[in-house]
Design an enzyme around this catalytic site. Structure first.
Site, mmCIF file in Angstrom:
data_model
loop_
_atom_site.group_PDB
_atom_site.id
_atom_site.type_symbol
_atom_site.label_atom_id
_atom_site.label_comp_id
_atom_site.label_asym_id
_atom_site.label_seq_id
_atom_site.Cartn_x
_atom_site.Cartn_y
_atom_site.Cartn_z
ATOM 1 N N CYS A 18 0.854 -1.194 0.000
ATOM 2 C CA CYS A 18 0.000 0.000 0.000
ATOM 3 C C CYS A 18 0.888 1.241 0.000
ATOM 4 O O CYS A 18 1.859 1.311 0.769
ATOM 5 C CB CYS A 18 -0.886 -0.014 1.241
ATOM 6 N N SER B 27 -7.978 -10.937 12.132
ATOM 7 C CA SER B 27 -7.708 -9.559 11.730
ATOM 8 C C SER B 27 -7.550 -8.683 12.977
ATOM 9 O O SER B 27 -8.492 -8.494 13.745
ATOM 10 C CB SER B 27 -8.848 -9.036 10.856
ATOM 11 N N CYS C 232 -3.369 5.560 9.191
ATOM 12 C CA CYS C 232 -4.076 5.779 7.931
ATOM 13 C C CYS C 232 -5.422 6.462 8.188
ATOM 14 O O CYS C 232 -6.112 6.147 9.154
ATOM 15 C CB CYS C 232 -4.268 4.413 7.282
ATOM 16 N N THR D 140 -0.076 1.484 10.512
ATOM 17 C CA THR D 140 -1.111 2.300 9.846
ATOM 18 C C THR D 140 -2.523 2.053 10.397
ATOM 19 O O THR D 140 -3.390 2.903 10.265
ATOM 20 C CB THR D 140 -1.134 2.040 8.321
ATOM 21 N N GLU E 245 2.908 -5.949 8.564
ATOM 22 C CA GLU E 245 3.319 -4.559 8.282
ATOM 23 C C GLU E 245 4.430 -4.139 9.253
ATOM 24 O O GLU E 245 5.415 -3.514 8.855
ATOM 25 C CB GLU E 245 2.119 -3.623 8.429
HETATM 26 S S1 SF4 Z 1 -5.199 0.577 6.412
HETATM 27 FE FE1 SF4 Z 1 -4.605 2.310 5.147
HETATM 28 S S2 SF4 Z 1 -2.382 2.161 5.024
HETATM 29 FE FE2 SF4 Z 1 -3.079 0.189 5.785
HETATM 30 S S3 SF4 Z 1 -3.298 -1.027 3.911
HETATM 31 FE FE3 SF4 Z 1 -5.293 -0.090 4.305
HETATM 32 S S4 SF4 Z 1 -5.280 1.810 3.098
HETATM 33 FE FE4 SF4 Z 1 -3.170 1.102 3.267
#
Ligand code: SF4
Length: 274
Positions: free
Chosen positions: A94, A212, A184, A156, A124
């Site tokens: 992303c 998740s 995010c 994020t 991540e």
């Molecule tokens: S939460 Fe936001 S930063 Fe994380 S993958 Fe989804 S769009 Fe991208």
């Protein structure tokens, strides 16, 4: 039954983009391998498998062909390894995660010791730690910092409450702190909206995979406000939950496909017409 449906719940831009890129890559009649599930949702992973997107746990399980890098990104060392093996790489990191990785690199170049706030086992976060080499640590409440110049990078999908708590704990122990707010916008909107809905609904349903992390956190936050249930799909719904409620809020984590939320809403509408 009054249903409040979250506008910002469900698959985020980054996950949607990764799925589209993977599906596009399968069109040339080849399987696409994903190191770990492309989306933290069991039902969606099953459906993707039928379309040629194979989830594997380790590189040695990939025989040949294309490898998709998930929206969460990967550590640079792993990327190098994939390149060495000459797989065709489809990079679906992303762009917002990529930005966080660049911030980590920048902090290291500027001499900061990096503190990552998030779930240590999340892909991540593993990627972000990878970009810091051995000059980073995961935040925890009892973290003993030996460095006094630190750079903070949150995952994020972290929520603002946890970020604020962590910052307040870190401040007394350091002389200099640089914070990149990499949370995010999709996460902020989703959380705020879920809290707003939970205030007015009698009960909350949070739809998403039990694996998740962001769905689980969303559920825990809703639970603090109103009785809430974390369900993976409509099959998990128990009729008794609805006995004494007049309104219900439905939201979903960043990896829940729209169809799964629709199914839940249609089920409730059918059972309890407005
Ligand atoms: S939460 Fe936001 S930063 Fe994380 S993958 Fe989804 S769009 Fe991208």
């Amino acid at each position: 039954m009054k249903i409040y449906r979250a506008r910002y719940g469900g698959v985020c831009f980054g996950v949607k983009r990764a799925i589209e890129m993977a599906l596009k890559a399968t069109r040339k009649k080849s399987n696409v391998y994903s190191l770990g599930p492309l989306i933290h949702n069991r039902v969606a992973v099953e459906s993707l498998k039928k379309q040629g997107i194979i989830t594997v746990d380790k590189i040695s399980d990939i025989k040949s062909g294309k490898v998709i890098i998930r929206s969460h990104g990967i550590p640079p060392a792993l990327l190098k390894k994939l390149k060495r093996k000459r797989f065709e790489i489809v990079d679906a990191t992303c762009p917002r995660v990529r930005r966080a990785q660049r911030y980590v690199e920048r902090l290291i170049t500027e001499g900061y010791y990096v503190v990552i706030i998030g779930e240590k086992d999340h892909p991540e976060v593993k990627g972000l730690l990878g970009y810091a080499g051995n000059k980073a640590v995961m935040y925890s409440k009892d973290l003993k910092l030996r460095k006094h110049k630190i750079g903070v990078v949150p995952q994020t999908t972290l929520d603002l409450v946890h970020l604020n708590e962590a910052i307040a704990n870190l401040v007394p122990n350091v002389s200099e702190m640089k914070i990149y707010n990499t949370i995010c916008k999709a996460t902020i909107l989703r959380t705020k909206e879920a809290m707003r809905i939970a205030e007015k609904a009698d009960m909350m349903l949070v739809v998403g995979g039990k694996n998740s992390a962001n769905t689980t956190r969303l559920y825990q936050m809703c639970k603090k406000i109103k009785p809430s249930y974390h369900i993976e799909s409509v099959d998990d719904v128990i009729i008794d939950w609805f006995e004494s409620v007049k309104s219900i809020g439905v939201t979903a984590g960043a990896s829940t496909p729209k169809e799964q939320v629709e199914e839940v809403i249609n089920f409730i509408k059918k059972k309890y017409p407005a």
